[in-house]
Design a protein around this motif. Sequence first.
Motif, PDB file in Angstrom:
ATOM      1  N   TYR A 121       0.835  -1.210   0.000  1.00  0.00           N
ATOM      2  CA  TYR A 121       0.000   0.000   0.000  1.00  0.00           C
ATOM      3  C   TYR A 121       0.866   1.254   0.000  1.00  0.00           C
ATOM      4  CZ  TYR A 121      -2.723   3.902   1.564  1.00  0.00           C
ATOM      5  OH  TYR A 121      -3.263   5.145   1.643  1.00  0.00           O
ATOM      6  N   LEU A 158       2.280   1.751  -3.478  1.00  0.00           N
ATOM      7  CA  LEU A 158       1.241   2.165  -4.424  1.00  0.00           C
ATOM      8  C   LEU A 158       0.803   3.602  -4.134  1.00  0.00           C
ATOM      9  CD1 LEU A 158      -0.781   1.645  -6.672  1.00  0.00           C
ATOM     10  CD2 LEU A 158      -2.278   0.541  -5.011  1.00  0.00           C
ATOM     11  N   ASN A 159       0.686   3.920  -2.826  1.00  0.00           N
ATOM     12  CA  ASN A 159       0.243   5.261  -2.428  1.00  0.00           C
ATOM     13  C   ASN A 159       1.229   6.337  -2.888  1.00  0.00           C
ATOM     14  OD1 ASN A 159      -1.655   6.952  -1.140  1.00  0.00           O
ATOM     15  ND2 ASN A 159      -0.237   7.187   0.582  1.00  0.00           N
ATOM     16  N   ALA A 162       0.659   6.803  -6.499  1.00  0.00           N
ATOM     17  CA  ALA A 162      -0.608   7.519  -6.698  1.00  0.00           C
ATOM     18  C   ALA A 162      -0.444   9.009  -6.428  1.00  0.00           C
ATOM     19  CB  ALA A 162      -1.687   6.917  -5.794  1.00  0.00           C
ATOM     20  N   SER A 215      -6.066   8.602  -7.019  1.00  0.00           N
ATOM     21  CA  SER A 215      -6.311   7.673  -5.916  1.00  0.00           C
ATOM     22  C   SER A 215      -5.561   6.383  -6.250  1.00  0.00           C
ATOM     23  CB  SER A 215      -7.807   7.395  -5.796  1.00  0.00           C
ATOM     24  OG  SER A 215      -8.233   6.642  -6.915  1.00  0.00           O
ATOM     25  N   CYS A 216      -5.360   5.520  -5.239  1.00  0.00           N
ATOM     26  CA  CYS A 216      -4.654   4.253  -5.477  1.00  0.00           C
ATOM     27  C   CYS A 216      -5.367   3.444  -6.568  1.00  0.00           C
ATOM     28  CB  CYS A 216      -4.569   3.437  -4.194  1.00  0.00           C
ATOM     29  SG  CYS A 216      -3.337   4.062  -3.039  1.00  0.00           S
ATOM     30  N   ASP A 217      -6.713   3.423  -6.502  1.00  0.00           N
ATOM     31  CA  ASP A 217      -7.465   2.627  -7.480  1.00  0.00           C
ATOM     32  C   ASP A 217      -7.307   3.163  -8.897  1.00  0.00           C
ATOM     33  OD1 ASP A 217      -8.318   0.914  -5.539  1.00  0.00           O
ATOM     34  OD2 ASP A 217     -10.281   1.870  -5.254  1.00  0.00           O
ATOM     35  N   ASP A 218      -7.181   4.482  -9.032  1.00  0.00           N
ATOM     36  CA  ASP A 218      -7.077   5.083 -10.369  1.00  0.00           C
ATOM     37  C   ASP A 218      -5.634   5.138 -10.874  1.00  0.00           C
ATOM     38  OD1 ASP A 218      -9.767   5.451 -10.359  1.00  0.00           O
ATOM     39  OD2 ASP A 218      -9.705   7.551  -9.730  1.00  0.00           O
ATOM     40  N   THR A 229      -4.050   6.185 -14.633  1.00  0.00           N
ATOM     41  CA  THR A 229      -3.406   7.498 -14.736  1.00  0.00           C
ATOM     42  C   THR A 229      -1.941   7.361 -15.159  1.00  0.00           C
ATOM     43  OG1 THR A 229      -4.870   8.228 -12.964  1.00  0.00           O
ATOM     44  CG2 THR A 229      -3.025   9.670 -13.508  1.00  0.00           C
TER      45      THR A 229
END
Length: 386
Positions: A233, A236-237, A240, A246-249, A253
């Motif tokens: 996390y 990934l963060n 991001a 956001s992490c999900d996007d 991106t």
Amino acid sequence: MTERIYYNDSYLRRFTAHVLACAPGGATVYLDRTAFYPASGGQPFDLGSIAGVAVLEVVDEGDSVAHSLAAPLDPGPVECAIDWDRRFDHMQQHTGQHLLSAVFHDLLGLDTVSFHLGAESSTIDLEGGALDAAAAARAERRANQLISENRPVAVVYEDAAQAAGLRKPSDREGTLRIVSIDGLDRSACGGTHVRSTGEIGVILIRKLEKIRQSVRVEFLCGARAVARARADYEALNKIAQLVSASCDDAPVTVAAQLEAARAAEKSRRKLELDLAAYQGRELYQGTTPGPDGVRRVTRRAARGSLEELRALAQSFTAQPKAVFLAALNEPPSVLLASSADSGIDAGKTLKSALAEAGGRGGGSAGMAQGSVPDRPSLERVLEKLG
Ligand SMILES: [Zn+2]
């Protein structure tokens, strides 16, 4: 012969034993009984202390267990302590392996052929077919469901000839130590395990790697799984945040930004070529033709790349009666370009000049490039071409 306490009680952290022998001159100690697990079956050895002296390694020598210590000990009674955090972690990973292997077998018909419990993560090698990420995720879901059902994990002893329903047939004879997960799995194993699936905590599957005929599945259990998920996390963060998503996007991106960077690079290269074309024409306009009507230009640079000068050479010699010579000191190299009506074949001319100076290279009639071993050779080539 060492009595192995961990066979019947894998939760014993402190125990009393007798030092039977210490290998002469060394610090390898043999006890009458031990709860220290020696490395075997994919599970690493325990650490801890014997009479306050650190245990460095525990080795299975068949009938006996050898404890390698930081200092020698005299024969007699000793208090022993297992490094419980390390042992419990091993018990979680090992029981998680039994559970996961059973799930892969039942759900996907994939058999476990080997297991390794590593310092960071563990792996099992599966045979019997391919395994994609979606199937691995299904197995992970099922395994975690079985963890939440908190099924008892028990050890029983059975005669090898009578033992039925083992996940993997055992080639051992005599008494088998069988580790069972209630209603799910029976496996012959000498390792240490938790007493119910709930104590595994959680199972996280990560990398899948194809290795020859098998698939290597990386997994983590318990606190290791949580620590790994946290580190994933954090990584990934950071990504991001760099792309303000956001992490999900973030994956979409980042992909879009990489695509934009590629397009920008392509456009930059085109602009460079356009600029070189202008510069080449301008240089041509500003160069006085020689007595033979040919315009000659020589460019000399200390270092860099001849590639940067190619476009300029190309546009200069796209004009009539033009010859362009460029040289770099470091690495010693030379470029020769000529227009078709200049009377000079760039490839042939450069090749013969290079050959005399011990260099290498060549090209077409209009554009040639080469390198020489050192500066004096470069000067000889330029003299020849000038
Ligand atoms: Zn086991």
